[in-house]
Design a protein around this motif. Structure first.
Motif, PDB file in Angstrom:
ATOM      1  N   SER A 141      -5.934 -15.617 -10.394  1.00 37.12           N
ATOM      2  CA  SER A 141      -7.252 -14.990 -10.576  1.00 37.12           C
ATOM      3  C   SER A 141      -7.569 -14.172  -9.335  1.00 37.12           C
ATOM      4  O   SER A 141      -7.038 -14.429  -8.261  1.00 37.12           O
ATOM      5  N   LYS A 148     -11.224 -20.141 -10.448  1.00 37.43           N
ATOM      6  CA  LYS A 148     -10.457 -19.994 -11.705  1.00 37.43           C
ATOM      7  C   LYS A 148      -8.953 -20.110 -11.473  1.00 37.43           C
ATOM      8  O   LYS A 148      -8.162 -20.015 -12.405  1.00 37.43           O
ATOM      9  N   ARG A 149      -8.574 -20.289 -10.215  1.00 38.92           N
ATOM     10  CA  ARG A 149      -7.136 -20.281  -9.919  1.00 38.92           C
ATOM     11  C   ARG A 149      -6.466 -21.623 -10.203  1.00 38.92           C
ATOM     12  O   ARG A 149      -7.052 -22.678  -9.964  1.00 38.92           O
TER      13      ARG A 149
END
Lengths: 333, 333
Positions: A141, A148-149
């Protein structure tokens, strides 16, 4: 599918049985559930517990980091599948020494849902739980959306530092702070050359051309940021390091830990060829390598590929990274 | 050829550069020759030296066993090619502390020729040299013709015991005796599922069907004793263990060390599934596993496959196997 396996449905259980046969003084299972694993030895009274968990297929991740100066328990699922909340809860109860438990795991939807449920179950038992989620994968991300990673090999740094701090006697808030700082200071980029086969499915997890690589691919075959022709090793490393440098600020005189992680079938020879180039790049930038780990730390069975992780250090992280640790899979004097 | 490499002709040098960058306090090269490697630290005065050598492509073999409580130097060749006698001789001179040097290496024609020449060169310098040749591979010649057998992963046992004994202060004859006894007490069987690619050649070292395995294949792809359909893991292990039991006498109450060695791309999961079955077989026979090593100890780059080695112990071998050791690739507390 060329694997040394019996019935595919027994793959995980038989693997764990082998591990328990091999390391009975280090690991045990809880409630006769082979997928609920904790340390088999006593720790100092009141030590903060650290639990992790996630799908199988990533050895030594996750259970391989249960050990002295590291973590206390791991629940493991089937290949690439989350363990259940009930399994995480069983591990939590077993490792709590009265001062609470940190959940430290990778940023995957199923794992988050189940660890959150397990935390609620533990709360009803009066066990305080905190959570830190590894999200080191720069490719998964864009900058500013770190939450969000995906979590990949860099999670090992947090096991190391949080585990050493818990061993020193730090309380839950402090252990949590260190785990979060370690995650925040970690960046990883991966590259994949070939897929793996989930035993119960029996087919490649993805397809990729004979002359192709995919930069930024996840350890379950999640899409990366670029598929292209396989480049020479130094060019691959240059591209990966550029992504890392664009994502996080490193200055001259900074000190880092470098982790070169093989995804499964990439030979150690190649990991050292990669390390060579990483070393040169960091030298050029005046960044000091305080410690390095080169080998298989978070795999995807027989996938070919590797990842490069950097942890930026400060004085307390340096002390914790340097502390001794010992699991059957990861030892440091 | 899917590898992280630059120019194929630089594969070995770049790999070794990476190793020297990573472990400068442990390893150094002699005369600026990257293929002549010795320990970078001091040892007790008069310690007997142990040198090994052989082709590259087998990491952590050979140079990975240079370390405390292990061996003192290694000359390495190109992939699957013997180093030269001159390189072996340079290593010998560097590690001799006045009490002589043991050459401990695998039974391959090129290596024997070069080590014998190096021993003559050392002799002219007044350095006493003895040689012990590893020949643990049961599949490579029939019983009674052990001297024709190839040396494979079982050589690691001899590094461990002879290295520990030299560390204790034993003289050259005694260190040689222990190395020979360890070799004599070691049996290995391997199985291969897939070939590897030598970088400078760029093609598979052999071909094998998608559903086939070859029992007894050597780590350079030398012919084994049976090519057939890939069996379930337990059946493969049963067959391999039967060959070992037919070749060497093991009695109830015997104590052994077990080494499950991955050849390169076989995941750790599978090695533990294999260990599980080996454990069960030894349990049934009343043979005690004193210690076990499970992982990659002698590889063939990205070859898929594994080997099982047993070392039968007596009291002195047990003491030496249990001694601590530390190389960048092999540590034991």
């Amino acid at each position: 599918m060329k694997k040394f396996i019996n019935k595919p449905e027994n793959y995980v259980d038989e693997m764990i049985k082998g591990i328990l046969y091999a390391h009975p003084n280090k690991l045990k299972c809880v409630n006769n559930d082979l997928k609920c694993l904790t340390r088999a030895y006593e720790v100092r009274e009141g030590k903060v517990g650290i639990a992790t968990g996630g799908g199988s297929g990533h050895l030594p991740l996750f259970l391989g980091y249960v050990g002295e100066g590291l973590i206390d328990g791991a629940s493991v699922g089937n290949v690439f599948a989350s363990p259940s909340a009930a399994q995480m809860y069983e591990v939590t109860k077993e490792i709590d020494e009265g001062r609470g438990v940190l959940y430290l795991y990778g940023n995957y939807t199923g794992d988050i849902m189940n660890f959150d449920m397990a935390a609620e179950m533990a709360d009803m038992d009066g066990i305080r739980v905190t959570s830190v989620v590894g999200n080191d994968d720069v490719a998964s991300s864009k900058k500013g959306e770190e939450n969000k990673r995906r979590g990949i090999a860099g999670l090992v740094f947090a096991y190391k530092t949080a585990g050493a701090y818990a061993e020193e006697g730090a309380d839950l808030d402090e252990v949590t702070r260190i785990a979060q700082k370690t995650v925040d200071n970690t960046r990883t980029m991966g590259v994949a050359l070939s897929p793996c086969v989930i035993p119960e499915i029996g087919k490649n997890t993805f397809s990729i051309g004979e002359d192709e690589m995919e930069i930024g691919m996840g350890i379950h075959g999640e899409h990366g940021i670029n598929r292209g022709k396989l480049l020479e090793a130094d060019e691959v490393v240059n591209v990966m390091m550029e992504h890392i440098f664009n994502d996080y600020e490193y200055k001259r005189e900074d000190e880092v830990v470098v982790l070169i992680n093989g995804l499964g079938s990439t030979p150690l020879d190649e990991l050292y060829i990669v390390y060579r180039r990483v070393y040169e790049i960091l030298q050029e930038k005046g960044i000091k390598i305080h410690r390095k780990y080169i080998g298989e730390f978070a795999t995807s069975m027989e996938m070919a590929g590797m990842s490069i992780s950097l942890l930026k250090l400060d004085e307390e992280l340096k002390r914790l990274i340097d502390a001794p640790c010992a699991s059957p899979f990861f030892m440091q004097k």
